[in-house]
Design an enzyme around this catalytic site. Structure first.
Site, PDB file in Angstrom:
ATOM      1  N   GLN A 235      10.741  16.235   9.827  1.00 36.02           N
ATOM      2  CA  GLN A 235       9.792  15.250  10.318  1.00 36.02           C
ATOM      3  C   GLN A 235       8.404  15.851  10.438  1.00 36.02           C
ATOM      4  O   GLN A 235       7.394  15.214  10.129  1.00 36.02           O
ATOM      5  CB  GLN A 235      10.255  14.717  11.676  1.00 36.02           C
ATOM      6  CG  GLN A 235       9.739  13.332  11.996  1.00 36.02           C
ATOM      7  CD  GLN A 235      10.238  12.310  11.000  1.00 36.02           C
ATOM      8  OE1 GLN A 235      11.375  12.348  10.563  1.00 36.02           O
ATOM      9  NE2 GLN A 235       9.378  11.391  10.608  1.00 36.02           N
TER      10      GLN A 235
ATOM     11  N   ASP B 233      15.057   8.101   4.402  1.00 34.31           N
ATOM     12  CA  ASP B 233      13.758   8.206   3.746  1.00 34.31           C
ATOM     13  C   ASP B 233      13.847   7.909   2.258  1.00 34.31           C
ATOM     14  O   ASP B 233      12.862   7.467   1.651  1.00 34.31           O
ATOM     15  CB  ASP B 233      13.185   9.615   3.927  1.00 34.31           C
ATOM     16  CG  ASP B 233      12.534   9.811   5.285  1.00 34.31           C
ATOM     17  OD1 ASP B 233      12.294   8.812   5.988  1.00 34.31           O
ATOM     18  OD2 ASP B 233      12.268  10.973   5.649  1.00 34.31           O
TER      19      ASP B 233
ATOM     20  N   GLN C  46     -10.676   0.683   1.548  1.00 34.65           N
ATOM     21  CA  GLN C  46     -11.165  -0.203   0.495  1.00 34.65           C
ATOM     22  C   GLN C  46     -10.029  -0.962  -0.190  1.00 34.65           C
ATOM     23  O   GLN C  46     -10.218  -2.095  -0.644  1.00 34.65           O
ATOM     24  CB  GLN C  46     -12.006   0.571  -0.523  1.00 34.65           C
ATOM     25  CG  GLN C  46     -11.316   1.726  -1.210  1.00 34.65           C
ATOM     26  CD  GLN C  46     -11.471   3.045  -0.476  1.00 34.65           C
ATOM     27  OE1 GLN C  46     -11.572   3.082   0.741  1.00 34.65           O
ATOM     28  NE2 GLN C  46     -11.485   4.133  -1.227  1.00 34.65           N
TER      29      GLN C  46
ATOM     30  N   ASN D 213      -3.127   6.483   6.274  1.00 33.60           N
ATOM     31  CA  ASN D 213      -3.824   7.331   7.229  1.00 33.60           C
ATOM     32  C   ASN D 213      -4.578   6.481   8.250  1.00 33.60           C
ATOM     33  O   ASN D 213      -4.463   5.259   8.270  1.00 33.60           O
ATOM     34  CB  ASN D 213      -4.751   8.308   6.505  1.00 33.60           C
ATOM     35  CG  ASN D 213      -5.833   7.584   5.695  1.00 33.60           C
ATOM     36  OD1 ASN D 213      -6.151   6.426   5.943  1.00 33.60           O
ATOM     37  ND2 ASN D 213      -6.402   8.285   4.729  1.00 33.60           N
TER      38      ASN D 213
ATOM     39  N   GLU E 234      10.490   6.160  16.233  1.00 33.29           N
ATOM     40  CA  GLU E 234      10.587   5.628  14.870  1.00 33.29           C
ATOM     41  C   GLU E 234      11.965   5.953  14.276  1.00 33.29           C
ATOM     42  O   GLU E 234      12.661   5.077  13.772  1.00 33.29           O
ATOM     43  CB  GLU E 234       9.473   6.247  14.025  1.00 33.29           C
ATOM     44  CG  GLU E 234       9.486   5.818  12.577  1.00 33.29           C
ATOM     45  CD  GLU E 234       8.487   6.590  11.743  1.00 33.29           C
ATOM     46  OE1 GLU E 234       8.170   6.120  10.638  1.00 33.29           O
ATOM     47  OE2 GLU E 234       8.036   7.676  12.179  1.00 33.29           O
ATOM     48  N   HIS E 235      12.344   7.219  14.313  1.00 38.04           N
ATOM     49  CA  HIS E 235      13.663   7.664  13.840  1.00 38.04           C
ATOM     50  C   HIS E 235      14.433   8.230  15.028  1.00 38.04           C
ATOM     51  O   HIS E 235      13.873   9.005  15.814  1.00 38.04           O
ATOM     52  CB  HIS E 235      13.531   8.771  12.791  1.00 38.04           C
ATOM     53  CG  HIS E 235      12.649   8.425  11.625  1.00 38.04           C
ATOM     54  ND1 HIS E 235      11.300   8.751  11.594  1.00 38.04           N
ATOM     55  CD2 HIS E 235      12.917   7.791  10.462  1.00 38.04           C
ATOM     56  CE1 HIS E 235      10.793   8.337  10.449  1.00 38.04           C
ATOM     57  NE2 HIS E 235      11.746   7.751   9.739  1.00 38.04           N
TER      58      HIS E 235
ATOM     59  N   SER F 265       4.287   9.950  12.216  1.00 33.40           N
ATOM     60  CA  SER F 265       5.732   9.832  12.113  1.00 33.40           C
ATOM     61  C   SER F 265       6.434  10.522  13.285  1.00 33.40           C
ATOM     62  O   SER F 265       5.920  11.487  13.853  1.00 33.40           O
ATOM     63  CB  SER F 265       6.195  10.447  10.793  1.00 33.40           C
ATOM     64  OG  SER F 265       7.495  10.012  10.471  1.00 33.40           O
TER      65      SER F 265
ATOM     66  N   TYR G 293       0.846  -1.193   0.000  1.00 33.89           N
ATOM     67  CA  TYR G 293       0.000   0.000   0.000  1.00 33.89           C
ATOM     68  C   TYR G 293       0.885   1.247   0.000  1.00 33.89           C
ATOM     69  O   TYR G 293       1.655   1.472   0.938  1.00 33.89           O
ATOM     70  CB  TYR G 293      -0.937   0.032   1.201  1.00 33.89           C
ATOM     71  CG  TYR G 293      -1.884   1.212   1.117  1.00 33.89           C
ATOM     72  CD1 TYR G 293      -3.034   1.126   0.348  1.00 33.89           C
ATOM     73  CD2 TYR G 293      -1.587   2.418   1.737  1.00 33.89           C
ATOM     74  CE1 TYR G 293      -3.880   2.216   0.208  1.00 33.89           C
ATOM     75  CE2 TYR G 293      -2.424   3.518   1.598  1.00 33.89           C
ATOM     76  CZ  TYR G 293      -3.575   3.408   0.834  1.00 33.89           C
ATOM     77  OH  TYR G 293      -4.403   4.494   0.693  1.00 33.89           O
TER      78      TYR G 293
ATOM     79  N   HIS H 100      -2.654 -38.086  21.824  1.00 32.41           N
ATOM     80  CA  HIS H 100      -1.235 -37.777  21.717  1.00 32.41           C
ATOM     81  C   HIS H 100      -0.399 -38.922  22.300  1.00 32.41           C
ATOM     82  O   HIS H 100       0.571 -39.395  21.699  1.00 32.41           O
ATOM     83  CB  HIS H 100      -0.906 -36.487  22.488  1.00 32.41           C
ATOM     84  CG  HIS H 100      -1.319 -35.232  21.794  1.00 32.41           C
ATOM     85  ND1 HIS H 100      -2.620 -34.918  21.506  1.00 32.41           N
ATOM     86  CD2 HIS H 100      -0.568 -34.175  21.329  1.00 32.41           C
ATOM     87  CE1 HIS H 100      -2.672 -33.746  20.920  1.00 32.41           C
ATOM     88  NE2 HIS H 100      -1.442 -33.266  20.793  1.00 32.41           N
TER      89      HIS H 100
ATOM     90  N   HIS I 280       5.783  15.963   7.440  1.00 36.65           N
ATOM     91  CA  HIS I 280       5.059  14.762   7.008  1.00 36.65           C
ATOM     92  C   HIS I 280       3.568  14.878   7.269  1.00 36.65           C
ATOM     93  O   HIS I 280       2.741  14.444   6.471  1.00 36.65           O
ATOM     94  CB  HIS I 280       5.579  13.527   7.760  1.00 36.65           C
ATOM     95  CG  HIS I 280       6.790  12.911   7.145  1.00 36.65           C
ATOM     96  ND1 HIS I 280       6.776  12.274   5.930  1.00 36.65           N
ATOM     97  CD2 HIS I 280       8.067  12.822   7.586  1.00 36.65           C
ATOM     98  CE1 HIS I 280       7.979  11.824   5.646  1.00 36.65           C
ATOM     99  NE2 HIS I 280       8.783  12.150   6.631  1.00 36.65           N
TER     100      HIS I 280
END
Length: 421
Positions: A250, A352, A182, A205, A318-319, A228, A119, A411, A253
């Site tokens: 940053q 990035d 969707q 999103n 994250e970073h 982010s 995606y 078993h 974004h």
């Protein structure tokens, strides 16, 4: 530690309205397939089309709309990403037969996922780099089929040309003009045009994130992405210009992006904060990045680098950038982050785009236990055992005992009859 600046807003929350809306979209895509997607494309993207799959001719046309220098830059980035992914794959090895009990041979096989849905968000900016980051590691891992989805672009009436070119460079097999929840539903359950996949990767999103949450189990996912984040550890040796622009980079974004500075130098902090304001006034994206900084930016003044390291490991960003003296020693003590950027000349921007590491990374402190997208994301480790008759005799009594304790009589008997026959 004291705050020189605190965040004014909470940057992420899950709400029941989004949950219900996404559930309804998924149900309608399952029930109505392509027709629902075409109607949602018109509703959400404002574009009416009669097909979902992007043709080879449309991809070729996209190359004519993208500047040659941009294509060359994407090809360079692709090669860096592919190089890194190949080196990662070299670290992953099948385990050949090993044994410590006579007649019991154990091994494991590395098996790539058969099909992956990538995606690629549309939204505020086109993100060709994300197409490269998702598809190249999947292909390098041995994934046979890669289907990519991205929303229609209002200016071109199709997926943004740069994104189409990036998808082609990355080796995507199928491209579909569909975005949002969707797209996740179509990749998970299939439609007349889109065959379902085994795993979905890529950021998005809140609707995309909620959809991924709702389909976990039907498909695998990489992560549930939040806004982010960057955290910068800096001391008196850092340049305020570098720190300020990396914080703003940053922030541009997303209005909910979180940028944090943790520093031992109040002078550096004050100068960087002034530079943030200056750059926000100058940049074309300064309104978004400046507001994001005002709403969500954090500046912490700490007494020592030990304290800065402790905060960074707790926040698991994250970073994570290190702009400080003894940068390598500090880096060795940092354990929880999506991607680490060491040194004054190592901005997140390189990661990035074109250094080769991936930019699809864990957010919201999930770096404490998870990784970003990499070649291994698409590899399953499948266990194998081969037990001879002698090996069966060597394992049998202890296995029977454990099965008996757990009350699983079939078993137990499955081993007992092998002892007898």
């Amino acid at each position: 530690m004291k705050y020189l600046k605190k965040a004014e807003k909470k940057t992420f929350s899950r709400d029941s309205q989004t949950t219900r809306l996404v559930a309804d979209i998924i149900d309608q895509v399952i029930a109505r397939g392509d027709q629902e997607i075409l109607e949602l494309n018109k509703k959400f993207d404002g574009i009416e089309t009669d097909h979902i799959r992007v043709s080879e001719d449309e991809v070729k046309a996209a190359y004519r709309l993208v500047e040659p220098e941009t294509v060359e830059a994407m090809k360079f980035a692709a090669e860096q990403i592919r190089f890194y992914a190949k080196k990662q794959m070299e670290c992953l090895k099948s385990l050949d037969g090993v044994s410590q009990v006579e007649g019991v041979v154990l091994s494991h096989k590395l098996v790539p996922v058969d099909s992956v849905g990538a995606y690629v968000p549309g939204g505020r900016y086109p993100l060709p780099s994300t197409a490269l980051m998702l598809a190249i590691p999947a292909r390098t891992a041995g994934v046979k089929r890669i289907a990519a989805c991205s929303p229609l672009n209002k200016e071109t009436g199709t997926i943004h040309p740069a994104v189409l070119v990036a998808m082609d460079i990355a080796g995507v097999d199928e491209i579909y003009a569909v975005g949002g929840a969707q797209a996740v539903a179509a990749l998970t359950y299939g439609t007349e045009t889109i065959r379902k996949v085994d795993m979905i990767v890529g950021p998005g999103n809140r609707f995309v994130t909620e959809a991924k949450r709702q389909v976990i189990g039907e498909v695998g996912i990489d992560s549930l992405a939040g806004p982010s984040e960057v955290l910068i550890i800096a001391d008196h040796t850092a340049k305020p210009e570098f720190v300020a622009i990396d914080l703003l980079a940053q922030c541009e974004h997303d209005p909910n992006a979180r940028a944090t500075l943790v520093t031992t130098s109040e002078k550096l902090a004050r100068e960087a904060m002034e530079k943030v304001k200056e750059y926000a006034r100058e940049l074309p994206t300064g309104q978004i990045s400046g507001q994001s900084w005002e709403d969500n930016g954090i500046v912490m003044l700490v007494d020592s680098m030990d304290e800065a390291i402790e905060i960074a490991n707790e926040m698991a960003p994250e970073h994570l950038e290190v702009q400080a003296e003894h940068e390598d020693e500090i880096a060795d003590r940092l354990h929880h982050f999506g991607s680490l950027f060491v040194g004054h000349y190592t901005p997140v921007t390189f990661g990035d785009y074109c250094s080769g590491t991936n930019h699809t990374l864990p957010t919201m402190r999930t770096a404490r236990y998870s990784s970003g997208v990499w070649a291994g994301t698409f590899i399953k480790t499948a266990f194998v055992q081969h037990v001879s008759r002698q090996g069966c005799m060597n394992l049998a009594d202890r296995c029977i005992r454990l099965a008996d304790v757990e009350g699983l009589m079939a078993h137990k008997k499955s081993v007992e009859i092998r002892k007898e026959l």
